[in-house]
Structure formats: structure tokens, C-alpha cells
Enzyme design. Structure first.
Site, PDB file in Angstrom:
ATOM      1  N   HIS A   1      55.641  39.124  48.760  1.00  0.00           N
ATOM      2  CA  HIS A   1      55.599  40.316  49.613  1.00  0.00           C
ATOM      3  C   HIS A   1      54.136  40.646  49.853  1.00  0.00           C
ATOM      4  O   HIS A   1      53.328  40.655  48.921  1.00  0.00           O
ATOM      5  CB  HIS A   1      56.323  41.472  48.923  1.00  0.00           C
ATOM      6  CG  HIS A   1      56.058  42.787  49.559  1.00  0.00           C
ATOM      7  ND1 HIS A   1      56.149  42.985  50.921  1.00  0.00           N
ATOM      8  CD2 HIS A   1      55.683  43.988  49.029  1.00  0.00           C
ATOM      9  CE1 HIS A   1      55.849  44.242  51.195  1.00  0.00           C
ATOM     10  NE2 HIS A   1      55.561  44.867  50.073  1.00  0.00           N
TER      11      HIS A   1
ATOM     12  N   CYS B   1      60.648  47.286  50.086  1.00  0.00           N
ATOM     13  CA  CYS B   1      59.864  46.050  50.254  1.00  0.00           C
ATOM     14  C   CYS B   1      60.498  44.841  49.573  1.00  0.00           C
ATOM     15  O   CYS B   1      60.122  43.706  49.851  1.00  0.00           O
ATOM     16  CB  CYS B   1      58.436  46.245  49.754  1.00  0.00           C
ATOM     17  SG  CYS B   1      57.603  47.601  50.576  1.00  0.00           S
TER      18      CYS B   1
ATOM     19  N   ASN C   1      51.124  45.628  55.513  1.00  0.00           N
ATOM     20  CA  ASN C   1      52.363  45.624  54.721  1.00  0.00           C
ATOM     21  C   ASN C   1      53.521  45.972  55.660  1.00  0.00           C
ATOM     22  O   ASN C   1      53.628  47.111  56.118  1.00  0.00           O
ATOM     23  CB  ASN C   1      52.226  46.655  53.587  1.00  0.00           C
ATOM     24  CG  ASN C   1      53.457  46.712  52.697  1.00  0.00           C
ATOM     25  OD1 ASN C   1      54.518  46.187  53.043  1.00  0.00           O
ATOM     26  ND2 ASN C   1      53.320  47.376  51.567  1.00  0.00           N
TER      27      ASN C   1
HETATM   28  O1  UT7 Z   1      54.980  47.615  49.502  1.00  0.00           O
HETATM   29  C1  UT7 Z   1      55.345  48.318  48.348  1.00  0.00           C
HETATM   30  C2  UT7 Z   1      54.383  48.134  47.323  1.00  0.00           C
HETATM   31  N1  UT7 Z   1      53.160  48.882  47.606  1.00  0.00           N
HETATM   32  C3  UT7 Z   1      52.052  48.475  47.046  1.00  0.00           C
HETATM   33  O2  UT7 Z   1      52.063  47.432  46.417  1.00  0.00           O
HETATM   34  C4  UT7 Z   1      50.821  49.327  47.101  1.00  0.00           C
HETATM   35  C5  UT7 Z   1      50.179  49.346  45.754  1.00  0.00           C
HETATM   36  N2  UT7 Z   1      48.940  50.102  45.665  1.00  0.00           N
HETATM   37  C6  UT7 Z   1      47.825  49.684  46.258  1.00  0.00           C
HETATM   38  O3  UT7 Z   1      47.814  48.697  46.947  1.00  0.00           O
HETATM   39  C7  UT7 Z   1      46.551  50.460  45.983  1.00  0.00           C
HETATM   40  O4  UT7 Z   1      46.766  51.375  44.948  1.00  0.00           O
HETATM   41  C8  UT7 Z   1      46.018  51.198  47.246  1.00  0.00           C
HETATM   42  C9  UT7 Z   1      45.503  50.197  48.256  1.00  0.00           C
HETATM   43  C10 UT7 Z   1      47.094  52.057  47.845  1.00  0.00           C
HETATM   44  C11 UT7 Z   1      44.831  52.107  46.858  1.00  0.00           C
HETATM   45  O5  UT7 Z   1      43.822  51.328  46.220  1.00  0.00           O
HETATM   46  P1  UT7 Z   1      43.148  51.847  44.876  1.00  0.00           P
HETATM   47  O6  UT7 Z   1      42.124  50.859  44.508  1.00  0.00           O
HETATM   48  O7  UT7 Z   1      44.260  52.109  43.883  1.00  0.00           O
HETATM   49  O8  UT7 Z   1      42.450  53.172  45.337  1.00  0.00           O
HETATM   50  P2  UT7 Z   1      42.639  54.645  44.767  1.00  0.00           P
HETATM   51  O9  UT7 Z   1      43.971  55.192  45.138  1.00  0.00           O
HETATM   52  O10 UT7 Z   1      42.229  54.654  43.339  1.00  0.00           O
HETATM   53  O11 UT7 Z   1      41.552  55.453  45.587  1.00  0.00           O
HETATM   54  C12 UT7 Z   1      40.141  55.230  45.377  1.00  0.00           C
HETATM   55  C13 UT7 Z   1      39.351  56.150  46.263  1.00  0.00           C
HETATM   56  C14 UT7 Z   1      39.792  57.610  46.174  1.00  0.00           C
HETATM   57  O12 UT7 Z   1      38.625  58.401  46.267  1.00  0.00           O
HETATM   58  P3  UT7 Z   1      37.958  59.032  44.953  1.00  0.00           P
HETATM   59  O13 UT7 Z   1      39.013  59.887  44.329  1.00  0.00           O
HETATM   60  O14 UT7 Z   1      37.578  57.858  44.093  1.00  0.00           O
HETATM   61  O15 UT7 Z   1      36.797  59.789  45.493  1.00  0.00           O
HETATM   62  C15 UT7 Z   1      40.615  57.815  47.412  1.00  0.00           C
HETATM   63  O16 UT7 Z   1      40.608  59.160  47.857  1.00  0.00           O
HETATM   64  O17 UT7 Z   1      39.558  55.781  47.646  1.00  0.00           O
HETATM   65  C16 UT7 Z   1      39.910  56.942  48.402  1.00  0.00           C
HETATM   66  N3  UT7 Z   1      40.747  56.513  49.512  1.00  0.00           N
HETATM   67  C17 UT7 Z   1      40.298  56.100  50.699  1.00  0.00           C
HETATM   68  N4  UT7 Z   1      39.046  56.014  51.179  1.00  0.00           N
HETATM   69  C18 UT7 Z   1      38.886  55.552  52.426  1.00  0.00           C
HETATM   70  C19 UT7 Z   1      42.106  56.400  49.525  1.00  0.00           C
HETATM   71  N5  UT7 Z   1      42.523  55.925  50.723  1.00  0.00           N
HETATM   72  C20 UT7 Z   1      41.408  55.736  51.462  1.00  0.00           C
HETATM   73  C21 UT7 Z   1      41.182  55.255  52.769  1.00  0.00           C
HETATM   74  N6  UT7 Z   1      39.919  55.177  53.208  1.00  0.00           N
HETATM   75  N7  UT7 Z   1      42.188  54.866  53.588  1.00  0.00           N
END
Ligand code: UT7
Length: 329
Positions: free
Chosen positions: A256, A123, A286
Site C-alpha cells: 500500500h 487502505c 496515497n
Molecule cells: O493510508 C493509511 C495509512 N496512513 C499512513 O500510513 C500515514 C502514516 N503517517 C505518516 O505517514 C506520517 O506520520 C505523516 C506523513 C502523516 C507525518 O509525518 P511525521 O514525520 O510523523 O510528521 P509529524 O506529524 O511529526 O509532524 C512534524 C512537523 C510538525 O510540526 P512541529 O510540531 O514539529 O513544529 C507538524 O505540524 O511537521 C508539521 N507538519 C507540516 N509541515 C509542513 C505537518 N504537516 C505538515 C505539512 N507541511 N503538510
């Protein structure tokens, strides 16, 4: 020997999004059919993404790059034969080799035998590409560069993994840089830390005609998030310092486009008002290396970015890599 009064100036920009636009709801409906649960609400709240574009089955990364490049060449008003450097930033090349840049050179019908190669910084690839092209131009080695970020990330998404497949989209963005005595790229800063290679990767390779490891993108989202918010402010300030400017001098922040929360956090840390940030993540998702040049082209074409404006581009990605450039448009 580099000439101190030589800059690389942006002559024109272009971009391309494939026709198929998939909203969060459409994606959620498709995923539900294979037992994967997600929702528009979750995706919007956590990322700011509303829709993304996916390439058609017969479209490759060089096809997307071709249209974006043609638009940039037209906007720049140059003869494509004058392009003596092509840099394609991509993590989703058409082939293992030849490079997507060589394939693109041929599709553009460029016969002048200038340099063409790919940059692999995920990225951050476009920031790496701009810094590389700018260095080549200021050294006197090349005069007119086509720098592209182009991706077909849909090809490496595991649509059974809801934590990644809702985040990415396909697209391409391009700029023409040319040697000029008028200021253009003012500074760049690039970094990498390979000790974090496992938090965002597609850990597969081809061996004996088969894929070893995984050909799907894997990401520890929270680890990437934490690293991203930490390094982006620092690299932005480093690039500004090199250009002897402060955030106050920046007309447009073009980050980005990974996640609106990361983008807003960086803007806040730099004390840049939200209105001075170009945001396309909602409509593009993204698009990895393509996201910065796509956002740049959108804001140039809708008239927000004007000649003389100071732009700050910054990005972070797998590797781990990160970088920023300050550009006088
Ligand atoms: O381009 C390169 C750089 N990449 C990035 O910058 C990405 C950086 N990371 C992020 O943007 C975020 O970490 C994400 C958007 C990927 C995830 O957001 P988050 O607030 O960190 O969520 P999380 O991983 O803590 O997940 C929270 C909950 C989990 O459930 P539990 O364990 O709390 O029950 C996940 O299983 O959300 C759940 N979850 C989803 N639920 C519905 C994860 N993906 C999904 C989904 N739909 N697609």
C-alpha cells in the site's frame, strides 16, 4: 466444498488516474491562498509524494472504477458478461447505498445478476477484496471476479488541515481473477483491531438529512505510522508462511502506497532489496484502497511483472485493518 487444486488466477489488470495532476508546489500555492502553509520539501521528505491526481467535479468513484475495470477486462480478454462477482474496495462510495459495485455493474452493462458488493477496510480494502474473491472462487461459488480498489479521497479531505490534505489522491485499479488449476493467489492473511478506530477515521454519518459529526478524514499520523510498521512485517510473513514461501521467493513487493518511509521499513525488515518493491507513491500519493492495484497495473504494463513471478501485496488502514496476499502472477 472447496477443491484443493482450484486457484484464482490473475487474468488481467487495469487502472485509471483522473486527468488533473497536482504537484506539491501547485498544492502548496493553492493552500497558501487560504493561509495553510506547506512545502514541496516537507511533503517529499516526510512521505516521498511529489504529485497526486484529483477527480473532476463530475467524476465519482464508480466512474474511476469503470475505466480501470474496462482496461482490466480488455487485458484479461474476457467477455464482461462472464463476471459473476464484483467487489469494490472503497471508503469513498458514490452513495450511502446502493453499493458502488452495483453502480459499476450497471455501468459495465453486466446483466448476468452475479454478486456485487463493496468492501470497507479503508487502505487495506484491496487486500480484503482479493482474499474475499479468492475464497469465493476456491469454494466454487463464483468463477470470474472483478476486484477493484477505487477512491475519490479528495472529497473527504479538509484542505485547511495540512497534516492530511497533502497525503491523498484519487484513482482506481482493477484485477480480473478467474478459477484455474494453475496457481494464482497462494495465500492471504487479514486482521483488524477496532480498538484503534479513532486514529484514522471519517467520523460522520447522515441523520435526518444532515451530516452528524465530521465528514472529513482525521488522522493521528504518528500513531498510524507506528502501528503500520509493526503489523506489516508480521502479516507479510504470515501470508508467506501460509504459502510455504520466504521473502527470498518474492519477485515483487507491492505495498500500500501511503508513505515511502513505511514502505522502505517493511522491505528492509523482510530483507527485500529496494529494487524489488514497486513504488508509485511519488506520482499517485496515497490513493487508499486503489493504491495496490494501481501499483500492480503500472508494473505489469511496464513489463517489470512477468507471468510466473511471485508477488507480495500488503496494506494497512483505518479500522484498524491490515492484510497481505501472496500471488503467483
Ligand atoms: O493510508 C493509511 C495509512 N496512513 C499512513 O500510513 C500515514 C502514516 N503517517 C505518516 O505517514 C506520517 O506520520 C505523516 C506523513 C502523516 C507525518 O509525518 P511525521 O514525520 O510523523 O510528521 P509529524 O506529524 O511529526 O509532524 C512534524 C512537523 C510538525 O510540526 P512541529 O510540531 O514539529 O513544529 C507538524 O505540524 O511537521 C508539521 N507538519 C507540516 N509541515 C509542513 C505537518 N504537516 C505538515 C505539512 N507541511 N503538510
Amino acid at each position: 466444498m472447496a477443491q484443493t487444486n482450484l486457484y484464482s488466477r490473475v487474468l488481467g489488470t487495469g487502472s485509471y488516474l483522473p486527468d488533473e495532476r497536482v504537484t506539491n508546489q501547485e498544492l502548496a500555492d493553492r493552500l497558501a491562498k487560504q493561509g495553510v502553509e506547506t512545502s514541496d520539501e516537507w511533503i517529499v521528505a516526510r512521505t516521498g509524494i511529489h504529485a497526486r491526481h484529483f477527480a473532476a467535479a463530475n467524476q465519482t468513484t464508480s466512474d474511476l472504477a469503470l475505466v480501470a475495470s474496462q482496461r482490466a477486462i480488455e487485458a484479461a480478454g474476457i467477455d464482461p458478461q462472464s463476471i459473476d462477482l464484483i467487489i469494490v474496495a472503497t471508503s469513498t462510495p458514490d452513495f450511502v447505498f446502493p453499493s458502488t459495485a452495483c453502480l459499476l455493474q450497471n455501468k459495465l452493462g453486466i446483466k448476468n445478476n452475479g454478486a456485487a458488493f463493496d468492501v470497507q477496510a479503508v487502505c487495506s480494502g484491496f487486500a480484503y477484496g482479493i482474499a474475499t474473491a479468492d475464497s469465493f472462487i476456491r469454494s466454487g461459488m463464483n468463477r470470474t471476479a472483478l476486484v477493484i480498489g477505487a477512491e475519490t479521497f479528495s472529497r473527504i479531505l479538509d484542505f485547511k488541515d495540512r497534516t492530511t490534505c497533502v497525503l491523498f489522491g484519487d484513482g482506481a485499479g482493477a484485477v480480473i481473477l478467474q478459477a484455474s488449476e494453475e496457481p494464482g493467489v497462494l495465500s492471504s492473511a487479514l486482521h483488524a483491531d477496532g480498538s484503534h478506530s479513532d486514529i484514522l477515521c471519517t467520523p460522520g454519518n447522515v441523520n435526518g438529512g444532515v451530516i452528524e459529526g465530521s465528514a472529513f478524514l482525521h488522522m493521528d499520523g504518528q500513531a498510524v505510522f507506528k502501528l503500520a510498521v509493526n503489523v506489516l512485517e508480521k502479516v507479510a510473513l504470515e501470508a508467506l508462511d501460509k504459502a510455504r514461501l520466504t521473502p527470498d521467493d518474492i519477485d515483487w513487493l507491492i505495498p500500500h502506497q501511503a508513505n515511502i518511509r513505511i514502505m522502505q521499513s517493511t522491505a528492509r525488515k523482510l530483507h527485500l532489496p529496494a529494487e524489488r518493491m514497486v513504488v508509485t507513491v511519488g506520482e499517485h500519493g496515497n490513493t487508499s484502497a486503489a493504491s495496490i492495484p494501481l501499483a500492480l497495473d503500472v508494473a505489469v504494463r511496464d513489463g517489470r511483472i512477468k507471468r510466473g513471478d511471485h508477488l507480495l501485496i500488503e496494506g494497512v488502514g483505518g479500522g484498524f485493518t491490515w492484510g497481505a496476499s501472496v500471488i503467483r502472477y
